[in-house]
Design a protein around this motif. Structure first.
Motif, PDB file in Angstrom:
ATOM      1  N   GLN A 141      39.482  39.705  27.949  1.00 33.16           N
ATOM      2  CA  GLN A 141      39.287  39.258  29.259  1.00 33.16           C
ATOM      3  C   GLN A 141      38.228  38.327  29.475  1.00 33.16           C
ATOM      4  N   SER A 142      38.435  37.656  30.697  1.00 32.41           N
ATOM      5  CA  SER A 142      37.378  36.532  31.127  1.00 32.41           C
ATOM      6  C   SER A 142      36.224  37.166  31.535  1.00 32.41           C
ATOM      7  N   LEU A 143      35.309  36.340  31.798  1.00 32.81           N
ATOM      8  CA  LEU A 143      34.023  36.738  32.034  1.00 32.81           C
ATOM      9  C   LEU A 143      33.726  36.879  33.491  1.00 32.81           C
ATOM     10  N   SER A 144      34.523  36.324  34.216  1.00 35.20           N
ATOM     11  CA  SER A 144      34.692  36.616  35.898  1.00 35.20           C
ATOM     12  C   SER A 144      35.926  36.650  36.446  1.00 35.20           C
ATOM     13  N   TYR A 145      36.149  37.286  37.294  1.00 36.76           N
ATOM     14  CA  TYR A 145      37.415  37.457  38.129  1.00 36.76           C
ATOM     15  C   TYR A 145      36.982  37.595  39.610  1.00 36.76           C
ATOM     16  N   LEU A 146      37.651  36.946  40.269  1.00 33.15           N
ATOM     17  CA  LEU A 146      37.873  37.175  41.968  1.00 33.15           C
ATOM     18  C   LEU A 146      39.248  37.715  42.362  1.00 33.15           C
ATOM     19  N   ASN A 147      38.706  39.025  42.946  1.00 35.73           N
ATOM     20  CA  ASN A 147      39.903  39.908  43.470  1.00 35.73           C
ATOM     21  C   ASN A 147      39.823  40.061  45.172  1.00 35.73           C
ATOM     22  N   THR A 148      40.717  39.856  45.624  1.00 31.55           N
ATOM     23  CA  THR A 148      41.038  39.874  47.207  1.00 31.55           C
ATOM     24  C   THR A 148      42.067  40.807  47.577  1.00 31.55           C
TER      25      THR A 148
END
Length: 300
Positions: A141-148
């Motif tokens: 998985q990616s090092l960062s995620y934005l979840n809204t």
């Protein structure tokens, strides 16, 4: 308004200095029945490099609402990681990583009738790993995620004082959707939360509190929305994130005893687990059955 500053300790951050400021206020001076709203900023700092700033704002707008809340938080935390799935966290040695979290959670809750309430929810979560010793622990998985996310809640609430209940019951069903269009994840996600709390007085100054908690996410949810067993509220004593997966269930019972003035103590016992699938969903291999008719009339 009151404030406190004192030494603190947690397994995640070691020793540090903890501070809290609590303020109560009223928007309507003529309403002495509704509990006053409160704001609680909390800025502990730790020599290990952990820096956290969080603030919770509760506001009462009329007799038809219970305190709506706005929670803002920012964390910079050097932490330990065992993986993002239970099957790996249960066997892996720990690795170290530094994580930054930003979260804004806003809720507005309206009384429907009696002790039943309906609410609207907006949730924004951004998590970023600045550095990690072993990136394989993220399972690609990616090092960062934005979840809204946006959602709703249904509540039944008979608690006499929400910040520190002395008696009553609290039931919650909450559903939040995180659309793919507003996230940097490859699919739309749904999160379900259920809570059942009960508070009963047992003797003078003594209270029994029961908490049942469950939160359920898709099996392939990003690590930013996965559930971490442990922390300061539920499953105390376990390092937050020692066990991690998409779903969590826990139960806890407390005996709270008032000692003197504003001092008290709590005895508690609890249990919990994390899993890739919620209870009742069988672990079955997938299969496809195809039935068709070819031009010669032979069925397969």
């Amino acid at each position: 308004m009151s404030f406190a500053l004192a030494p603190s300790y947690s397994r995640e951050a070691s020793f540090g200095i903890g501070g809290i400021l609590t303020g109560l206020y009223r928007l309507d001076r003529t309403d002495s029945i509704m509990p006053p709203p409160q704001t609680s900023p909390s800025p502990p700092i730790y020599p290990s490099g952990v820096f956290t700033v969080s603030a919770r704002q509760e506001t009462t707008t009329s007799k038809e609402t219970v305190p709506g809340s706005i929670t803002n938080s920012f964390f910079n935390e050097p932490l330990s990681l065992w993986g993002i799935r239970y099957r790996t966290t249960s066997v892996n040695p720990s690795t170290h990583y530094t994580r930054q979290d930003v979260r804004v959670n806003t809720q507005y809750i309206h009384r429907m009738t009696g002790n039943f309430y309906i609410g609207g929810i907006f949730d924004l979560t951004y998590k970023h790993i600045r550095k990690i010793d072993d990136v394989s622990y993220l399972d690609g998985q990616s090092l960062s995620y934005l979840n809204t996310g946006i959602g709703f809640s249904l509540q039944y609430d008979t608690r006499d004082f929400i910040p520190n209940p002395g008696q009553g019951m609290y039931l919650l069903f909450q559903e939040v959707v995180y659309p793919q269009a507003t996230d940097n994840y490859h699919r739309t996600l749904f999160r379900t939360t259920v809570i059942a709390d009960l508070y009963r007085k047992v003797w003078t100054g003594g209270l029994i509190a029961l908490d049942l908690y469950g939160r359920f996410n898709p099996k392939d949810a990003p690590w930013t929305l996965r559930e971490e067993l442990g922390g300061s509220r539920r499953m105390r004593g376990y390092y937050s994130g020692r066990y991690m997966d998409s779903n969590i269930m826990s139960g806890q019972i407390e005996l709270r005893q008032h000692l003197w003035k504003r001092l008290g103590c709590v005895f508690f016992a609890g249990g919990g687990t994390v899993a890739p699938l919620p209870p009742g969903v069988p672990y079955l291999p997938s299969a496809t059955l195809v039935w068709y008719r070819d031009p010669l009339g032979i069925q397969e």
